[in-house]
Structure formats: structure tokens, C-alpha cells
Scaffold this motif. Structure first.
Motif, PDB file in Angstrom:
ATOM      1  N   GLU A  37      50.723 -96.912 -31.659  1.00  0.00           N
ATOM      2  CA  GLU A  37      51.462 -98.244 -31.641  1.00  0.00           C
ATOM      3  C   GLU A  37      51.477 -98.509 -30.150  1.00  0.00           C
ATOM      4  O   GLU A  37      52.195 -97.757 -29.467  1.00  0.00           O
ATOM      5  CB  GLU A  37      52.514 -98.516 -32.237  1.00  0.00           C
ATOM      6  N   GLN A  38      51.083 -99.520 -29.529  1.00  0.00           N
ATOM      7  CA  GLN A  38      51.387-100.029 -28.172  1.00  0.00           C
ATOM      8  C   GLN A  38      52.188-101.361 -28.057  1.00  0.00           C
ATOM      9  O   GLN A  38      51.853-102.321 -28.843  1.00  0.00           O
ATOM     10  CB  GLN A  38      49.990-100.245 -27.563  1.00  0.00           C
ATOM     11  N   VAL A  39      53.169-101.396 -27.219  1.00  0.00           N
ATOM     12  CA  VAL A  39      54.149-102.435 -27.107  1.00  0.00           C
ATOM     13  C   VAL A  39      54.252-102.797 -25.613  1.00  0.00           C
ATOM     14  O   VAL A  39      54.354-102.126 -24.877  1.00  0.00           O
ATOM     15  CB  VAL A  39      55.475-101.750 -27.730  1.00  0.00           C
ATOM     16  N   THR A  41      56.274-104.024 -22.539  1.00  0.00           N
ATOM     17  CA  THR A  41      57.372-103.941 -22.075  1.00  0.00           C
ATOM     18  C   THR A  41      57.313-104.564 -20.530  1.00  0.00           C
ATOM     19  O   THR A  41      56.226-104.929 -19.945  1.00  0.00           O
ATOM     20  CB  THR A  41      58.203-102.768 -22.215  1.00  0.00           C
TER      21      THR A  41
END
Length: 165
Positions: A37-39, A41
């Protein structure tokens, strides 16, 4: 439903094939599959690995292969082989290797292995030869040649990523 079937196909294929070419008895293996999972920021992209039961096309999966020497002696000169699961594509430069292990890839389902990137000389329609780099999504098997001893009770891990087609 299609995402569940894709992940099931990936998991069944990955777990149904042996991943050790030799020294099977005293070497215990564990394969784990995680969804990446990539978020976004303020500091960039943060990644986390999550165990899941399903994944959709274009999801990135990280395979973690852990090997433990369960014997009371060191193990020497063994090879770890793992297929790139069906319905997935290997992601370039995502494989990690423990110290003392060489990483190789195959484009012919494990008949031969070579270092990344895979390069071939091809001839065009005019008879001219040129060098072509094979796309990593064409890699269909991976291999680690472990050249350093794995001592009694020690573990080592390898990782690589695929994207679901």
C-alpha cells in the motif's frame, strides 16, 4: 470476484511449486505475500505491507521468502528458485538478496538464468544486429545462488515484487 480469483491463482501457483533446488531436508522455508500500500505524504510516498486475502489487477504484491537452517550444521552451496506467478509481472530491481547470494532471472521458465538486465542481440529485417534489453515483465523465474554458509539456526530472507496483470 475477479480480484479474488486473481489472488487465488497467484497464491496457488506460488505455493504449489518447490522453491528450493537442493538441500531441502534441513532447510525450512516460509513464503509470505503482502499487498504493498502506497500513501502520498508531505515527505513523499510511504509504503506499508499488508496481509490480505484478495487483490485487484494492478496491485503490487511483495513476496518474502524466509529460509531457516534447522540442522545443527552449516549449509553450503544451495540454490533457491521461485517462479514469477501466473497473472503477474516481475517489477524491475525489486529483488533483495542476503549477503553472499547472487540474484539471477530467467526468461525461459528456469531453463537458464542470468543477471539483470537481460540483453539479447537481435537481427532486424535488413540484417543489422542490435542489442535489445528484455523487459523485466518478461522474467518468469527467479534464482538466488547462496554462496556463503547458512549457519545452524540462522535465517535468511529474499524479497521481490510483482504487479497483478
Amino acid at each position: 470476484m475477479k480480484s479474488i480469483l486473481n489472488l487465488l491463482a497467484v497464491l496457488v501457483f506460488a505455493f504449489s511449486l518447490p522453491s528450493i533446488a537442493s538441500a531441502q531436508e534441513p532447510l525450512e522455508s516460509l513464503m509470505e505475500v503482502f499487498l504493498v500500500e502506497q500513501v502520498q505524504t508531505d515527505d513523499g510516498i510511504e509504503e506499508s505491507l499488508v496481509q490480505v486475502d484478495e487483490a485487484a489487477p494492478e496491485s503490487i504484491l511483495e513476496y518474502v521468502l524466509t529460509y531457516t537452517n534447522t540442522s545443527d550444521q552449516s549449509l553450503n552451496g544451495f540454490i533457491i528458485k521461485n517462479p514469477v506467478p501466473a497473472n503477474t509481472s516481475y517489477m524491475a530491481d525489486t529483488a533483495s538478496s542476503p549477503e553472499g547470494a547472487r540474484f539471477l532471472v530467467s526468461i525461459d521458465h528456469g531453463a537458464t538464468f542470468e543477471s539483470e538486465p537481460v540483453v539479447r542481440i537481435v537481427e532486424d529485417e535488413n540484417g543489422n544486429e542490435r542489442e535489445v534489453t528484455i523487459s523485466p515483465d518478461q522474467y518468469n523465474a527467479l534464482e538466488w545462488i547462496v554462496e556463503q554458509p547458512l549457519e545452524a539456526g540462522q535465517q535468511m530472507s529474499m524479497r521481490y515484487r510483482v504487479i497483478i496483470d
